[in-house]
Design an enzyme around this catalytic site. Structure first.
Site, PDB file in Angstrom:
ATOM      1  N   ASP A  80       8.208  74.166 -56.599  1.00 43.00           N
ATOM      2  CA  ASP A  80       7.246  73.577 -55.673  1.00 43.00           C
ATOM      3  C   ASP A  80       7.030  74.594 -54.555  1.00 43.00           C
ATOM      4  OD1 ASP A  80       5.744  71.508 -54.247  1.00 43.00           O
ATOM      5  OD2 ASP A  80       7.476  71.492 -52.909  1.00 43.00           O
ATOM      6  N   GLY A 231      -0.243  71.618 -54.370  1.00 47.85           N
ATOM      7  CA  GLY A 231      -1.497  70.904 -54.183  1.00 47.85           C
ATOM      8  C   GLY A 231      -2.468  71.669 -53.315  1.00 47.85           C
TER       9      GLY A 231
END
Length: 398
Positions: A80, A231
């Site tokens: 991430d 994202g």
């Protein structure tokens, strides 16, 4: 079954060649004593005990032992971005002078006025100036410019830190390739004006951890592909991926799509570890062959992971792989030591060297059996000698 079969055959063979029953029994008993699988029974548990203690005292909490052991065969690690590879907070990426002032002077003017603001961008500017030892000039008459920036009198001069929109609305041109490149990389760019003269630009970004560079470099040395999920916009992801030298990245990924991206990589035939710290990472952590949570992350991520890193340091991922591989090697060595001595000892116990005067008694057989157990225990303990090698990959005492 092998020990019982060989013991029975030994007994029958000695009887068939005319040996006394007592002698045949002694040979069969010696075979059974030497073949007693104590060493094999301890081969794995001893290594597990040592590696578990080594990992626990070094800040690696193993919640799923099987997953930890499978980590030795990982082909790819997916990180991430925010809070894992990056610090999750704004920091100054670069300062671009647009006049006669130096970069430090531009940052000093900007930091002085931003010290009066609580905005995340302002805090990033101030923090970077403090890290570089730049002193703050006195500030008065501070005020916000709604939607445009901030303004104040700094050391007797009018200073503004403003957005690109402020310059566009006032038709103040900015033609600088470094500024254009920073914007293209997805960085947030603010401008500093002193007495209405444009003196420089400050480009801010989510700061990449120094540890991330080491972690990625070492993983690639170990033959592991490094990837990133985020994202954030593609420009931001591309910039971070290029800075770290990642093999691949996935940008603009919605929270419910992260697990699907992990499955996509697994569909390439790769064994995958996922490293994350947020609630949105939990499904991906579960989907991965090995889920690794940053200890500073959310409880949901920690509960979803197979391994938890107590320190917020991506370099510990390399330590997991190193420890997993070292643990597996010790297990195999112990299997060889625990069973290998039987290749020599059992035939001797059966009496194959009788013609040369070599006969093992049950007492000697018991001693050999005990010695094999001691050897296996010592070899398991030697796993701790790998500590320095593992520490070089990021694992340190907590």
């Amino acid at each position: 079954y092998t020990a019982l079969a060989i013991g029975t055959v030994t007994f029958v063979v000695w009887l068939s060649v005319g040996a006394p029953v007592e002698y045949a029994i002694a040979r069969a008993v010696t075979v059974l004593v030497i073949a007693c699988p104590h060493a094999l029974g301890l081969a794995v548990p001893l290594v597990v005990a040592v590696s578990t203690r080594l990992s626990a005292t070094s800040g690696l909490l193993i919640r799923d032992r099987a997953s930890f052991e499978r980590a030795r065969g990982l082909d790819a690690v997916i990180f991430d971005k925010t809070g894992t590879l990056t610090e999750g907070r704004f920091g100054v990426a670069n300062v671009i002078p647009l006049g006669d002032m130096s970069a430090d002077e531009v940052l000093g003017w900007a930091a002085a006025i931003e010290s009066q603001s609580e905005h995340p961008i302002a805090r990033g500017v101030v923090r970077s100036a403090e890290d570089q030892g730049i002193s703050m000039k006195p500030v008065r008459d501070f005020r916000n410019l709604p939607g445009e920036g901030t303004e104040a009198v700094v050391d007797g001069r009018n200073v503004k830190v403003v957005s690109p929109g402020y310059l566009r609305r006032r038709e103040i041109p900015v033609e600088n390739p470094e500024v254009e490149r920073a914007s293209a990389e997805g960085k947030t760019v603010v401008y500093t004006l002193v007495d209405d003269d444009l003196v420089g630009a400050v480009a801010l970004a989510d700061i990449v951890r120094k540890e991330s560079r080491d972690a990625v470099a070492k993983l690639k040395e170990m033959g592991i592909e490094c990837m990133m999920l985020t994202g954030d916009a593609r420009a931001v992801a591309k910039s971070v991926a290029a800075e770290l030298g990642l093999d691949d990245y996935f940008a603009e990924v919605l929270p419910d799509q992260k697990a699907a991206k992990v499955r996509e990589v697994q569909g390439r035939g790769l064994s995958v570890a996922m490293v994350g710290d947020g609630v949105n990472d939990a499904p991906a952590l579960v989907q991965a062959d090995c889920g690794i949570a940053i200890g500073a992350g959310t409880d949901v991520a920690v509960q979803s992971a197979d391994i938890v890193l107590v320190r917020n340091d991506p370099r510990d991922v390399t330590a997991i792989l190193a420890l997993s591989r070292a643990t597996y090697r010790k297990m195999i060595e112990n299997f060889i030591l625990g069973a290998g001595y039987n290749v020599v000892a059992i035939p001797l116990a059966a009496g194959v060297a009788y013609a040369w005067g070599v006969v093992l008694t049950p007492a000697v057989g018991a001693a050999l059996m005990s010695a094999s157990t001691v050897v296996v225990a010592i070899n398991a303990k030697l796993l701790e000698r790998r500590r320095k090698d593992i520490a070089a990959l990021g694992l340190t005492d907590s």
